[in-house]
Design an enzyme around this catalytic site. Sequence first.
Site, PDB file in Angstrom:
ATOM      1  N   GLY A   8      -1.804  -7.354  14.538  1.00  0.00           N
ATOM      2  CA  GLY A   8      -2.251  -7.578  13.661  1.00  0.00           C
ATOM      3  C   GLY A   8      -3.166  -7.770  12.912  1.00  0.00           C
ATOM      4  N   GLY A  44      -2.176  -5.259  18.965  1.00  0.00           N
ATOM      5  CA  GLY A  44      -0.748  -5.427  19.076  1.00  0.00           C
ATOM      6  C   GLY A  44      -1.327  -6.955  17.636  1.00  0.00           C
ATOM      7  N   ASP A  82       0.860  -1.144   0.124  1.00  0.00           N
ATOM      8  CA  ASP A  82      -0.086   0.100   0.030  1.00  0.00           C
ATOM      9  C   ASP A  82       0.919   1.006   0.077  1.00  0.00           C
ATOM     10  OD1 ASP A  82       0.604  -0.576   2.895  1.00  0.00           O
ATOM     11  OD2 ASP A  82      -0.894   0.282   3.716  1.00  0.00           O
ATOM     12  N   SER A 122      -6.238  -2.680  14.740  1.00  0.00           N
ATOM     13  CA  SER A 122      -6.701  -2.522  16.151  1.00  0.00           C
ATOM     14  C   SER A 122      -6.654  -0.684  16.460  1.00  0.00           C
ATOM     15  CB  SER A 122      -6.987  -3.088  17.554  1.00  0.00           C
ATOM     16  OG  SER A 122      -4.887  -2.319  17.888  1.00  0.00           O
ATOM     17  N   ASP A 134      -5.436   0.288   5.752  1.00  0.00           N
ATOM     18  CA  ASP A 134      -6.258  -0.503   6.856  1.00  0.00           C
ATOM     19  C   ASP A 134      -7.682   0.345   7.487  1.00  0.00           C
ATOM     20  OD1 ASP A 134      -3.767  -2.390   7.510  1.00  0.00           O
ATOM     21  OD2 ASP A 134      -3.243  -1.144   8.990  1.00  0.00           O
TER      22      ASP A 134
END
Length: 388
Positions: free
Chosen positions: A126, A124, A36, A129, A174
């Site tokens: 992945g 944490g 990305d 969050s 994300d």
Amino acid sequence: MNSTDVTKGFTEQFGKQAEHTFFAPGRINLIGEHTDYNGGHVFPCAISLGTYAAVGTNEDNAFRLYSANFPKVGIIDIPFSDLFQDKRGLWTDYFQGMARVMKTAGANFTHGLNVYINGNLPDGAGLSSSASLEMLVGTILNNLFDGGFEPLELVQFGVKVENDYIGVNSGVMDQFAIEMGRANQATLLDTNTMKYEYLPVEMGDNVIVIMNTNKRRELADSKYNERRSECEKALAMLQKGIEVKSLGQLSEDEFDENTYLIYDPILIKRARHAVFENQRTLKASKALQDGDLKTFGKLVSASGVSLAFDYEVTGIELDTLVTNALKQRGVLGARMTGAGFGGCAIAIVNSADVEDFIDNVGKAYREKIGYDAHFYVADIADGARQLN
């Protein structure tokens, strides 16, 4: 966990009834890892695990915040006058960061809010969050203060928070997946142009199993920023000999023909992953559209090999999960997902074999690593939204 849990928690913390509830999912990326920020394609989807919030107004010019995920922190007050103060090193930095970015963009906060947050995304791990929290906050503030911001604007606000406030040079995937998600669909996103299309995720008799190493990872403290820097250096070397704006613009052949321009073997490996992963993502999305799950699974596994050996972002925990996953009956493919250095992996598993898969991989992981991995069957869900 559901909205009832956070409304009950809100009443316990603030002594009154919540007025609104919100939800923002986590995400998995089917394929297209570390592309990305290299101008390539990604293929993520939102999942049913995520972050809930119950919200009510207060008469103070302040955001009064509590997270059941960090109970020892207690209630944190952020007066509107303190929005542009330095971060505190707490989970509330993500709330404060989104609020200040939106304020700068023209949002008008006319009254205070009490906010109770609880999520079932492992911190944490992945599964994004932090981006889930950012998009949750963006949705809350946009809806309750009539911000009028478009979804893609909220996405960019979240990226700005990560890059400029938290200090992580992340890409757009994300926040995009979490804000724009649709149930039972993944999004093929060209991060260079921000053009995207929704594609149905039809797995037949197979399901996506998330495998959590339970090794916590910190993006800002990992080698994530280092990998991005390495790709930027490789691109700069290529640009001395060919006209290219991003690694994602190159085909595999074009890259192979011009590797002589990159005189550092480590940088060649990093750039090769970015280029070849982008092409794998395009091939995988087509295979899924064509119903060719066998090819899709092979490409997912090939992505994992590249992440382990060219990009070097896995480690013994992720490698143990993926290696043992690929040994099991009914598995079409497996790889790490997310930034790496711990966190989660995914596997595409025949639904009839899921129970044995979890037992066998879990046992092998415990014997090798010394503690348990956790497993979840992923449901592909809608994006960030107001619930009531």
